[in-house]
Write a protein that holds these residues in place. Structure first.
Motif, PDB file in Angstrom:
ATOM      1  N   THR A 104      65.317 -15.490  76.464  1.00 52.49           N
ATOM      2  CA  THR A 104      65.713 -16.652  75.676  1.00 52.49           C
ATOM      3  C   THR A 104      66.661 -17.529  76.490  1.00 52.49           C
ATOM      4  OG1 THR A 104      67.712 -15.609  74.767  1.00 52.49           O
ATOM      5  CG2 THR A 104      65.622 -15.244  73.586  1.00 52.49           C
ATOM      6  N   GLU A 105      66.854 -18.731  76.012  1.00 54.62           N
ATOM      7  CA  GLU A 105      67.949 -19.560  76.511  1.00 54.62           C
ATOM      8  C   GLU A 105      69.262 -18.959  76.019  1.00 54.62           C
ATOM      9  OE1 GLU A 105      67.592 -22.097  78.541  1.00 54.62           O
ATOM     10  OE2 GLU A 105      65.397 -22.002  78.516  1.00 54.62           O
ATOM     11  N   ARG A 106      70.363 -19.514  76.447  1.00 58.26           N
ATOM     12  CA  ARG A 106      71.669 -19.017  75.995  1.00 58.26           C
ATOM     13  C   ARG A 106      71.793 -19.181  74.475  1.00 58.26           C
ATOM     14  NH1 ARG A 106      77.593 -20.216  78.597  1.00 58.26           N
ATOM     15  NH2 ARG A 106      78.707 -20.690  76.681  1.00 58.26           N
ATOM     16  N   ILE A 107      72.197 -18.096  73.809  1.00 57.85           N
ATOM     17  CA  ILE A 107      72.355 -18.080  72.354  1.00 57.85           C
ATOM     18  C   ILE A 107      73.842 -18.051  72.014  1.00 57.85           C
ATOM     19  CG2 ILE A 107      71.922 -16.753  70.242  1.00 57.85           C
ATOM     20  CD1 ILE A 107      69.412 -15.646  71.582  1.00 57.85           C
ATOM     21  N   GLU A 108      74.259 -18.906  71.121  1.00 56.05           N
ATOM     22  CA  GLU A 108      75.655 -18.934  70.693  1.00 56.05           C
ATOM     23  C   GLU A 108      75.800 -18.646  69.207  1.00 56.05           C
ATOM     24  OE1 GLU A 108      77.414 -22.579  71.969  1.00 56.05           O
ATOM     25  OE2 GLU A 108      77.114 -22.158  74.112  1.00 56.05           O
ATOM     26  N   GLN A 109      74.703 -18.659  68.475  1.00 59.73           N
ATOM     27  CA  GLN A 109      74.719 -18.353  67.050  1.00 59.73           C
ATOM     28  C   GLN A 109      74.047 -17.002  66.816  1.00 59.73           C
ATOM     29  OE1 GLN A 109      76.286 -20.183  64.727  1.00 59.73           O
ATOM     30  NE2 GLN A 109      76.939 -21.600  66.349  1.00 59.73           N
ATOM     31  N   PHE A 110      74.828 -16.013  66.435  1.00 56.72           N
ATOM     32  CA  PHE A 110      74.293 -14.666  66.245  1.00 56.72           C
ATOM     33  C   PHE A 110      73.194 -14.642  65.191  1.00 56.72           C
ATOM     34  CE2 PHE A 110      74.557 -10.332  64.424  1.00 56.72           C
ATOM     35  CZ  PHE A 110      74.273  -9.624  65.578  1.00 56.72           C
ATOM     36  N   GLN A 111      73.275 -15.543  64.235  1.00 54.03           N
ATOM     37  CA  GLN A 111      72.292 -15.576  63.147  1.00 54.03           C
ATOM     38  C   GLN A 111      70.889 -15.920  63.640  1.00 54.03           C
ATOM     39  OE1 GLN A 111      75.294 -16.911  63.110  1.00 54.03           O
ATOM     40  NE2 GLN A 111      76.291 -15.674  61.509  1.00 54.03           N
ATOM     41  N   SER A 112      70.792 -16.517  64.821  1.00 55.34           N
ATOM     42  CA  SER A 112      69.480 -16.930  65.328  1.00 55.34           C
ATOM     43  C   SER A 112      68.725 -15.815  66.053  1.00 55.34           C
ATOM     44  CB  SER A 112      69.631 -18.133  66.270  1.00 55.34           C
ATOM     45  OG  SER A 112      70.374 -17.770  67.423  1.00 55.34           O
ATOM     46  N   VAL A 113      69.340 -14.633  66.178  1.00 57.30           N
ATOM     47  CA  VAL A 113      68.704 -13.527  66.913  1.00 57.30           C
ATOM     48  C   VAL A 113      67.333 -13.158  66.337  1.00 57.30           C
ATOM     49  CG1 VAL A 113      68.861 -11.048  67.430  1.00 57.30           C
ATOM     50  CG2 VAL A 113      70.791 -12.548  67.913  1.00 57.30           C
ATOM     51  N   PRO A 114      67.188 -12.906  65.024  1.00 61.40           N
ATOM     52  CA  PRO A 114      65.863 -12.519  64.503  1.00 61.40           C
ATOM     53  C   PRO A 114      64.766 -13.535  64.816  1.00 61.40           C
ATOM     54  CG  PRO A 114      67.550 -12.122  62.856  1.00 61.40           C
ATOM     55  CD  PRO A 114      68.210 -12.896  63.951  1.00 61.40           C
ATOM     56  N   SER A 115      65.064 -14.826  64.685  1.00 61.07           N
ATOM     57  CA  SER A 115      64.043 -15.840  64.953  1.00 61.07           C
ATOM     58  C   SER A 115      63.702 -15.906  66.434  1.00 61.07           C
ATOM     59  CB  SER A 115      64.509 -17.221  64.460  1.00 61.07           C
ATOM     60  OG  SER A 115      65.693 -17.619  65.130  1.00 61.07           O
ATOM     61  N   GLU A 116      64.695 -15.697  67.311  1.00 58.99           N
ATOM     62  CA  GLU A 116      64.444 -15.706  68.762  1.00 58.99           C
ATOM     63  C   GLU A 116      63.586 -14.504  69.161  1.00 58.99           C
ATOM     64  OE1 GLU A 116      65.025 -17.758  71.231  1.00 58.99           O
ATOM     65  OE2 GLU A 116      65.997 -19.277  70.008  1.00 58.99           O
ATOM     66  N   VAL A 117      63.845 -13.364  68.546  1.00 56.51           N
ATOM     67  CA  VAL A 117      63.049 -12.165  68.831  1.00 56.51           C
ATOM     68  C   VAL A 117      61.616 -12.378  68.362  1.00 56.51           C
ATOM     69  CG1 VAL A 117      62.721  -9.728  68.238  1.00 56.51           C
ATOM     70  CG2 VAL A 117      65.002 -10.576  68.798  1.00 56.51           C
ATOM     71  N   GLN A 118      61.463 -12.975  67.196  1.00 54.99           N
ATOM     72  CA  GLN A 118      60.127 -13.264  66.675  1.00 54.99           C
ATOM     73  C   GLN A 118      59.390 -14.233  67.586  1.00 54.99           C
ATOM     74  OE1 GLN A 118      58.662 -11.671  64.306  1.00 54.99           O
ATOM     75  NE2 GLN A 118      56.779 -12.864  64.394  1.00 54.99           N
ATOM     76  N   ARG A 119      60.115 -15.210  68.133  1.00 59.09           N
ATOM     77  CA  ARG A 119      59.501 -16.179  69.056  1.00 59.09           C
ATOM     78  C   ARG A 119      58.982 -15.469  70.302  1.00 59.09           C
ATOM     79  NH1 ARG A 119      60.546 -18.306  73.558  1.00 59.09           N
ATOM     80  NH2 ARG A 119      62.614 -17.351  73.686  1.00 59.09           N
ATOM     81  N   MET A 120      59.762 -14.518  70.835  1.00 66.04           N
ATOM     82  CA  MET A 120      59.322 -13.776  72.022  1.00 66.04           C
ATOM     83  C   MET A 120      58.108 -12.914  71.703  1.00 66.04           C
ATOM     84  SD  MET A 120      62.728 -12.691  74.214  1.00 66.04           S
ATOM     85  CE  MET A 120      63.645 -11.960  72.877  1.00 66.04           C
ATOM     86  N   ARG A 121      58.099 -12.328  70.519  1.00 72.03           N
ATOM     87  CA  ARG A 121      56.942 -11.507  70.117  1.00 72.03           C
ATOM     88  C   ARG A 121      55.678 -12.364  70.023  1.00 72.03           C
ATOM     89  NH1 ARG A 121      57.738  -6.511  67.594  1.00 72.03           N
ATOM     90  NH2 ARG A 121      56.027  -6.939  66.185  1.00 72.03           N
ATOM     91  N   GLN A 122      55.826 -13.584  69.516  1.00 74.68           N
ATOM     92  CA  GLN A 122      54.687 -14.500  69.455  1.00 74.68           C
ATOM     93  C   GLN A 122      54.244 -14.918  70.852  1.00 74.68           C
ATOM     94  OE1 GLN A 122      52.812 -15.601  66.835  1.00 74.68           O
ATOM     95  NE2 GLN A 122      53.918 -14.088  65.621  1.00 74.68           N
ATOM     96  N   ALA A 123      55.212 -15.166  71.728  1.00 75.79           N
ATOM     97  CA  ALA A 123      54.890 -15.568  73.102  1.00 75.79           C
ATOM     98  C   ALA A 123      54.137 -14.468  73.834  1.00 75.79           C
ATOM     99  CB  ALA A 123      56.169 -15.924  73.863  1.00 75.79           C
TER     100      ALA A 123
END
Length: 394
Positions: A250-269
């Motif tokens: 992922t790019e740099r993450i600063e909002q912990f709440q965005s972790v589930p959506s970022e993980v889902q994005r990687m799974r889709q990728a």
């Protein structure tokens, strides 16, 4: 105290075991014939000392030691080497081995060394056991909570403030494997390599995401580079893994709440991303698939069916097929069928419907549309052209 003996030679392995059981009956002795068995022992028992041969089939003793230090920092390593392998023994000491034993191993030398290490371990254990247990429990709890959060599951009323204070910003790295077999050893390799690189480039941890994927979190230091970390990770995994894998980040993450959506994005990728093709036997799998297609082009040929025949995941098979042949699966099958149709159309006794059926098309209209799209003429027009050409030549 637990001692693990790792050697592919049964005589040496059991000889050391007898010596230690006679001199130190209070110690528990475990045996492993290779690195994979050793990894299982290290995970299942609280091993204090590992005596490992250097040159073994598969992973060497030095590789086993180097990759296990991060996961089992308390273990005392002793390497066993022949005189011809002495340079390896020196490298082992550089990596942190407490000592080395030259073959043939003297009983007194072995007993004296184990005695000294036992005293050293007893002193260290008294000072650090309680502290280590607290740290380990805290780490496992943190990883378990993060794993649930990354999957989008409820974490109850657990306060994540201390975690967020440690990692106000971070990147996620996912490594996904493709294999039909159980990948315990591969999981171990990825976890240890990624954990060591995270320590090198910053701070963070690694957790299992699912049976074929691991997820790493890294807060990079000022001099740390995510690109360099991933390049080094890929280099190590190419060397050690025997299965195809993908690396996503992922790019740099600063909002912990965005972790589930970022993980889902990687799974889709991961669905469309090409695997790193270092799996042994992949070329052979495509050869078998091509042979099957050539002999069954007239039958129902779905990508899923052919992938199952060569025991590959359909997504991975599709990517690998295109990489090896230069054509997509569907494109290849259509081309093969239509080339066969051109040959059959040269026989004027065959009806167009028979030609279509012989190459796997039950619908005459569909066959005609596909043929025309490929060659800019209908099957009947192609037949007429060929017959005129033959007449002219005569």
């Amino acid at each position: 105290m637990d001692i693990l003996i790792v050697d592919d030679e049964t005589v040496i392995r059991e000889g050391i075991q007898r010596t230690l059981q006679n001199r130190f009956p209070e110690h528990h002795i475990h045996l492993a014939a290779n690195a994979e068995q050793a990894i299982t022992m290290l995970r299942g028992h609280h091993i204090h000392i590992v005596l490992t041969d250097i040159l073994m089939p598969g992973m060497t003793g030095l590789e086993l030691m180097n990759m296990s230090r991060g996961r089992h920092p308390h273990v005392k390593w002793v390497v066993i080497s022949a005189y011809s392998e002495f340079v390896y023994a020196q490298e082992a000491v550089r990596l942190g081995a407490k000592d080395y034993l030259l073959k043939p191993i003297g009983k007194e030398v072995l007993a004296e060394m184990i005695g000294k290490l036992s005293e050293e371990i007893a002193r260290e254990t008294e000072l650090t056991e309680e502290t280590d247990l607290l740290k380990m429990n805290r780490r496992y709890l943190q990883e378990a909570v993060f794993q649930r959060w990354a999957l989008g599951l409820d974490i109850g009323r657990i306060d994540m403030t201390p975690f967020m204070e440690q990692h106000p910003y971070f990147n996620l790295i996912m490594v996904k494997m493709e294999s039909d077999k159980v990948v315990h050893l591969e999981n171990f390799i990825i976890e240890n390599v990624l954990q060591e690189l995270i320590k090198q480039y910053g701070k963070g941890f690694v957790t299992v995401h699912d049976s074929k994927s691991l997820l790493g979190l890294v807060t990079l230091s000022e001099s740390g580079s995510l690109t360099l970390l991933i390049d080094e990770l890929r280099s190590h995994l190419v060397k050690y893994l025997k299965v195809p894998f993908q690396i996503m980040s992922t790019e740099r993450i600063e909002q912990f709440q965005s972790v589930p959506s970022e993980v889902q994005r990687m799974r889709q990728a991961a669905i469309t991303q090409v695997y790193e093709h270092y799996a042994s036997g992949s070329d052979r799998s495509i050869e078998v698939a091509l042979q099957y297609i050539r002999t069954h082009y007239h039958a129902d040929l779905s990508l899923e069916k052919v992938a199952a025949i060569v025991y590959l995941n359909p997504v991975y098979f599709s990517q690998l097929f295109k990489q090896k042949t230069g054509q997509g699966f569907k494109e290849y099958v259509i081309h093969l069928r239509l080339e066969q149709a051109k040959q059959l159309l040269m026989n004027p006794k065959l009806k167009l419907a028979e030609v279509a059926e012989r190459i796997g098309y039950q619908d005459m209209r569909h066959f005609s549309q596909v043929f025309r799209k490929k060659y800019a003429v209908t099957p009947s027009e192609y037949r007429q052209e060929q017959q005129l050409s033959i007449t002219d030549k005569c």
